[in-house]
Motif scaffolding. Sequence first.
Motif, mmCIF file in Angstrom:
data_model
loop_
_atom_site.group_PDB
_atom_site.id
_atom_site.type_symbol
_atom_site.label_atom_id
_atom_site.label_comp_id
_atom_site.label_asym_id
_atom_site.label_seq_id
_atom_site.Cartn_x
_atom_site.Cartn_y
_atom_site.Cartn_z
ATOM 1 N N UNK A 94 -7.679 13.897 2.716
ATOM 2 C CA UNK A 94 -6.285 13.764 2.283
ATOM 3 C C UNK A 94 -5.537 12.701 3.082
ATOM 4 N N UNK A 95 -5.604 12.806 4.392
ATOM 5 C CA UNK A 95 -4.898 11.834 5.221
ATOM 6 C C UNK A 95 -5.576 10.471 5.151
ATOM 7 N N UNK A 96 -6.891 10.464 5.004
ATOM 8 C CA UNK A 96 -7.610 9.186 4.918
ATOM 9 C C UNK A 96 -7.126 8.381 3.726
ATOM 10 N N UNK A 97 -6.899 9.054 2.607
ATOM 11 C CA UNK A 97 -6.437 8.341 1.414
ATOM 12 C C UNK A 97 -5.050 7.747 1.627
ATOM 13 N N UNK A 98 -4.177 8.479 2.312
ATOM 14 C CA UNK A 98 -2.829 7.965 2.559
ATOM 15 C C UNK A 98 -2.833 6.799 3.539
ATOM 16 N N UNK A 99 -3.835 6.740 4.410
ATOM 17 C CA UNK A 99 -3.935 5.663 5.388
ATOM 18 C C UNK A 99 -4.719 4.459 4.851
ATOM 19 N N UNK A 100 -5.349 4.639 3.713
ATOM 20 C CA UNK A 100 -6.198 3.588 3.169
ATOM 21 C C UNK A 100 -5.343 2.483 2.547
ATOM 22 N N UNK A 101 -5.443 1.288 3.060
ATOM 23 C CA UNK A 101 -4.686 0.140 2.559
ATOM 24 C C UNK A 101 -5.631 -1.035 2.348
ATOM 25 N N UNK A 102 -5.336 -1.845 1.349
ATOM 26 C CA UNK A 102 -6.134 -3.049 1.102
ATOM 27 C C UNK A 102 -5.302 -4.278 1.426
ATOM 28 N N UNK A 103 -5.948 -5.269 1.981
ATOM 29 C CA UNK A 103 -5.252 -6.485 2.398
ATOM 30 C C UNK A 103 -5.040 -7.428 1.221
ATOM 31 N N UNK A 104 -3.908 -8.084 1.206
ATOM 32 C CA UNK A 104 -3.579 -9.033 0.149
ATOM 33 C C UNK A 104 -4.634 -10.125 0.047
#
Length: 762
Positions: free
Chosen positions: A292-302
């Motif tokens: 759950x928290x991993x998904x909220x922290x998952x970001x992709x770079x432009x």
Amino acid sequence: MWQPFCVPAMEGAVFMKIKEKPVELLAPAGNPDAFYGAVKAGADAVYLGGRRFGARAYAENFTGDELLGCIRYGHIMGCKIYLTVNTLMKEEELEELYDYIFPLYEGGLDGVIVQDFGALRLLRESFPDLELHASTQMTLCSRFGAELLKNMGACRIVPARELCLEEIKAIKQTVDIELETFIHGAMCYSYSGQCLFSSILGGRSGNRGRCAQPCRLPFCVETDGCRSRERYFLSLKDMCTLEHIPKLIESGIDSFKIEGRMKKAEYAAGVTAVYRKYIDRYYELRGKYGPDEAESRFLTAKEDRRILTSLYIRSQVQDGYYFKRNGREMITLDNPAYNGGEEALLADINSRYLTGKKKLPVTFHAVFREGTPVSVTVNLKNPSGLLGRGDKVTLTATVTGEAALKAENQPVTEENVRKQLGKLGDSPFYAEEILVDLEPGLFFPLKQINELRRQSVSQLENALLDRYRTKGKSQARSSREPSPEVFVSTGCLPDKGISVSVITKEQLTGLLQWMEENPGHDFICACLDDKLARECREACKVLSIHCPLLITLPFIIREQDTPDLDELYSLCGPGKTFEGFLIRSIDGLGFLEKKGKSGLWYLDASFYLWNRTAAEQFKGRADSFCLPLELNGAEQKRLSGNGLPFEKMVYGRIPMMAAANCILRTANGCSPKSSAETVLIDRFGKRFPVIRDCSRCTNIIYNSVPLSLHREFPKWKERIRCRLNFTVEDEGQTKEVLDVFLLGKEPKFKEYTTGHEKRGVL
């Protein structure tokens, strides 16, 4: 009207716990450069094709020796190799499949991706421990088809790209089979495997890997007399799902597939590298914080998103059907061309992944003692999870040579030893560290050091390859012999005569009127569209007096259709108006098998059976088959001359595409209550009728002219059961067609096609 993401309760379903194992990243390779680049970029598996039987006939593809080299190299690098055998096969081609696969099987091939039912059966019987993956060309859309294919020997399925994530989860939770889904690349407008557009218009069949992509051409849409301007209504934007990696992983998908065997090596390597980065990133976050928290922290770079959209992608991207049923925003209405790639980006990818092959770091330890055999040990640690992610195992190989002797004049030096052990050349390793334990003043021939190096490296390679060695033995004959079995139909219909298929009230009325006007011309059976069967109960009862009735199932069956199918099933059986079903998909047959055999089951032409072995797969399952529309007349005669109960379509509009997207919605907006005719018009003015099923949100695009074999019909009717398919005909036209085929009158329709009756497909 179709309800989004509504997966009904599954009666009797057993929900299985999704296995906790890292998802496989599966990369495409159309040539050796793409293969080695994808491996270097981090692919867990690569799918590629040989010079035969692949659905990308225009890719460069691989020779037999190249395939064997890729299998060996890939296994050393911890990468699986899947071979595409995902085309439909004619009888004589299927006979050659065993010899084609056998050397690759012996070489350690991990799996084969299959479309043809005959190929599936042959490979299952010939190579029982070889993984068989059901291609997306099989148009699998539900747990019913998944379970049926599992029973036929498939261990993995590639479902239709049109399924939403909830439907994929439903399959994963109810059928113990691996799922492979696309995450990036080009998308077909039609359900894969259900497109004959290129085949019928130009003879280049998508089912044979030769699609000419007419969907990327401009069309107009006409509805209710209003015509749109020319746009690219059938051209889907390319898929990119990078930001959805967490959701896709948590859904239980086993393999993430990148489309693109026709694309350049820079695409295969660059796209693989980006997805590798973010898959690994999510697992790191998941291990630290939980899903759950991993998904909220998952970001992709432009910058990484820019890389993906700069590598041979059409003008825009979208995230496929995972979170939507369809939509205008999925279409490249104005520009379907590829953007190519930025020169600086391509050069960077080339230098990172395409210049030199990936090599594994090894450590050498050589020990020299006077009077003692010299030993060389090579160690391979577990770089980048080669031996299993998080595994700390080290592979070791030790070899010994002759004893070292006291030197008389030129003792061996550490520098000599290091130089010889470091000469790894074209091997898949490089010397990260060389440790030399050398007693001073000893002699040992340099060529023997070279030989110890070769032996130790060879042992290490074999240790890596042992993880992929074939466990079983081939059970095949070098060539298949005709089955001695004779098909025994469970049905009771004659082998010759005429059946009819109608889908509208007008056609049903025309059929009944014609029968009243021409007594003594009863039909073998009549197939009725499923909606017509429910809406015209009284007319159906009248028709059932003259001939058995079958309900025609949809071309596409998805999980949401289960309650509808249950109702249809209740209408069929002994003593009821309807005596069985005309089945158009693997899901339709899977559903009926789940419910139990009751009445007649006929497989339609969209249920591709191109060879005898394919038809034999369904002995005892179906009572009759329909000859494929892409085989020519001579090929159809050979197939139907083996005692199998085939039927032949001699009249009707050929279905060119079955699509999840809606042409009317794209052109004018969703209008489920509209009964206005929708027509697709190409640049030559040809009009392709579109039949919309708004209850299932599906479009079927039909050919601009009907198939009519009225000239050939007299010969065929003496040989086989024939069928007349009515689609867009009105009441009068229905009667006129019946006059042509049953009374021998000249047709009033001037434009028609004989399809592949003379030419067939390559």
